[in-house]
Design a protein around this motif. Structure first.
Motif: not given
Length: 346
Positions: A6-33
């Motif tokens: 579960a990702i708090d996408c609204m937290g931090g200085d940048h919000g979804p502009r950072v958290t969402v792309p990071a989540a998508l990139e992480m998923q590409r390397g982990h088929a079970d996540v």
């Protein structure tokens, strides 16, 4: 095993502009996540559209109507913002809908919320913040606490040692990681009474206790884990970040003093780039909130997508390697006998 983060996408200085792309990139390397993006639905769906990705079975959007401000008092966030993206993400861990929570939001609010919702493990008085710092051996030194607990008892410092050792044993696959107690000298007689007593408890804990270490031992890699109270730990962390920034600034100044030095900078560019990469704090972003009944990772508020991705990777690693279970099991065997009971046994 299938892991849900579960990702708090609204937290931090940048919000979804950072958290969402990071989540998508992480998923590409982990088929079970699987990932649950928690936040204001409109903002999250807009960012997914920008990334040309649609929600699915491994990528869900969970609406939360409120956001905890970076400078918001923790007590206020805990009491009045029960539908914040941070609170909802932690609740998903509590309910079992997620195995871990990652947030770049307000540190104090995240700690207060996580402790209130998840509670601490048996035998743990207070959670601690642990992170890694690079050392000269080419690896990492795990340091805790980094600010959650300004005043600590000897028993709590011992608990930090157990938590740190189990974290390293799990994610670094070291059978008996070494633990050091941060002090003003390596001799047993050094330090205040709290630190001296903590040293005694660590020796009796069954851990691979190295003894006292000094500040420079963190970067020498003398031990795998360094234990200290939150006041000292946070001061060490901020001082280290300041020194790293100063070194980079000094190098930039010296290489730009005259045309000859600028030419030298071009020749040295591969070395300078490699050095900058090794010192990049984004490479070791992601502090663990240890001692809770769930995995919670705090990312730096200013993290970019690369750095936030490192925090997500840490969350996955802790779940995959059963860090919570390891700490819980080890605590059951790390409570030293009361002094009277030890005397009777002897």
């Amino acid at each position: 095993m299938d892991i849900t983060v579960a990702i708090d996408c609204m937290g931090g200085d940048h919000g979804p502009r950072v958290t969402v792309p990071a989540a998508l990139e992480m998923q590409r390397g982990h088929a079970d996540v699987a990932v649950v993006l928690v936040g204001q639905r409109g903002s999250l769906e807009a960012e997914l559209d920008r990334c040309t990705v649609a929600p699915g079975s491994r990528l869900r959007v969970h609406h939360a109507s409120e956001v905890v401000g970076m400078d918001e008092p923790p007590a206020q966030a805990l009491r009045y913002k029960k539908d914040s993206s941070m609170r909802v993400a932690v609740n998903l861990v509590k309910s079992g809908a997620a195995h871990a929570c990652v947030s770049a939001g307000n540190t104090g609010a995240l700690m207060a919320t996580s402790r209130y919702v998840l509670k601490t493990l048996p035998g743990i008085d207070r959670p601690a913040i642990a992170t890694v710092l690079p050392n000269m051996r080419g690896g990492w030194t795990y340091v805790l606490d980094l600010g959650a607990n300004v005043d600590c008892t000897p028993q709590q410092l011992m608990q930090f040692g157990v938590m740190g050792a189990m974290l390293v044993a799990a994610v670094e696959h070291k059978e008996r990681p070494t633990v050091g107690l941060l002090n003003i000298g390596v001799e047993d007689i050094k330090g205040n009474e709290t630190v001296k007593r903590a040293g005694e408890l660590l020796r009796d804990s069954g851990l691979n206790f190295h003894g006292n270490v000094e500040g420079d031992d963190i970067f020498k890699g003398t031990t795998d884990v360094v234990v200290c109270d939150g006041f000292v730990g946070n001061s060490v962390l901020k001082a280290s970040e300041g020194v790293a920034t100063m070194i980079v600034a000094f190098l930039r100044q010296e290489f730009s003093r005259n045309p000859l030095r600028k030419l030298a900078a071009l020749a040295a560019w591969p070395v300078l780039r490699a050095m900058r990469q090794r010192m990049d704090p984004g490479r070791y972003n992601g502090a663990s909130l240890l001692g809770l009944r769930g995995v919670v990772i705090k990312s730096h508020g200013s993290a970019d997508a690369f750095a936030f991705g490192k925090a997500l990777e840490r969350a996955v690693a802790e779940v995959r390697n059963d860090v919570i279970q390891r700490i819980s099991q080890r605590m059951a065997h790390s409570q030293p006998l009361p002094q009277a009971a030890r005397a009777t046994a002897e």
